[in-house]
Design an enzyme around this catalytic site. Sequence first.
Site, PDB file in Angstrom:
ATOM      1  N   ASP A 138      -1.304 -38.242  11.817  1.00  0.00           N
ATOM      2  CA  ASP A 138      -0.858 -38.413  13.208  1.00  0.00           C
ATOM      3  C   ASP A 138       0.530 -39.054  13.209  1.00  0.00           C
ATOM      4  OD1 ASP A 138      -1.193 -41.045  12.616  1.00  0.00           O
ATOM      5  OD2 ASP A 138      -2.410 -41.517  14.366  1.00  0.00           O
ATOM      6  N   LYS A 182      -5.409 -31.680  12.718  1.00  0.00           N
ATOM      7  CA  LYS A 182      -5.697 -33.116  12.754  1.00  0.00           C
ATOM      8  C   LYS A 182      -7.105 -33.370  13.294  1.00  0.00           C
ATOM      9  CE  LYS A 182      -4.750 -37.184  15.208  1.00  0.00           C
ATOM     10  NZ  LYS A 182      -4.655 -37.321  16.636  1.00  0.00           N
TER      11      LYS A 182
END
Length: 216
Positions: free
Chosen positions: A139, A121
Site C-alpha cells: 500500500d 492488494k
Amino acid sequence: MLSKTKTRWAFDQLYTLIPDAKGALVADSPFQLLIAVMLSAQATDVSVNKVTPKLFRDFPTPTSFANASLESIEADIHSIGLYHNKAKHIKTCCQQLIADFGGEVPQTHAELEQLAGVGRKTANVVLGDAFNVPSFAVDTHVTRIAKRLRISAQNASVTQIERDFQAKLPESDWVKAHHTLILFGRQYCTARNPKCQQCPLLTICVAGQQYLADRG
Ligand code: SF4
C-alpha cells in the site's frame, strides 16, 4: 539497494519496535474480511469498522448483498469514501461469488482478482489474513518505506516492490512484515515529518539521514 541481510536486520528492529502487528479490520469470516478490505480503499480502518457491524447485520451473506438494491447498501456505507462505486463492486462481487465460487471466497490470487473491485492488494490481504497464505500486500505506507530504505528502486512499481520484499524476506514473515510496515508508516515513517531521530533504522537509512541533515 538494501541487501537481503540488511533488510532482515531492519525487520528484526521493527518487530522489536512494533511487536505483534496485525490487521485492524474487524471481520468474523473470510467473506466479511473481503468486504471490509474492499471498503478500506482510500478510507481508514477505523471508519470501516464503524460501518461494518450494521452492514453485516443487514447483509450477512453473499446472497443478501447480491439481491439488495444499491441504495440499501449505500445507506450503510455512505460515510466511507467512494461509497457509490464500492456498493456497486460489492454487489457484483457477491453475484460472482455465488455464480462462480459456490458462495465461498476463493483462495488463489487469480480467482480473487476476477472479482469486481478486487485488485492485487486486496487479494493479498485476504489471502494472508483470512487463509494464512503467504502473501505481501503493498500500500502507500509500504511503498514509501520501501523507497526510503532503498529496499526497492525509487521508480519501482507496486508489483516490483512486492517482489523485492518477497525476495528479501522469508515467506513465513510476509504477512507479519506487511502489517508491521503499515504501523511503522503510521507511527514513525510518516509521509510528512518522519520521526527519524527515534527510528532504529536511521543508521542504514539514507533518506532519514538526508532528512535530518536538511532540517539542520
Ligand atoms: Fe523512515 Fe526516517 Fe526511519 Fe528512514 S530513518 S525509515 S525515513 S523514519
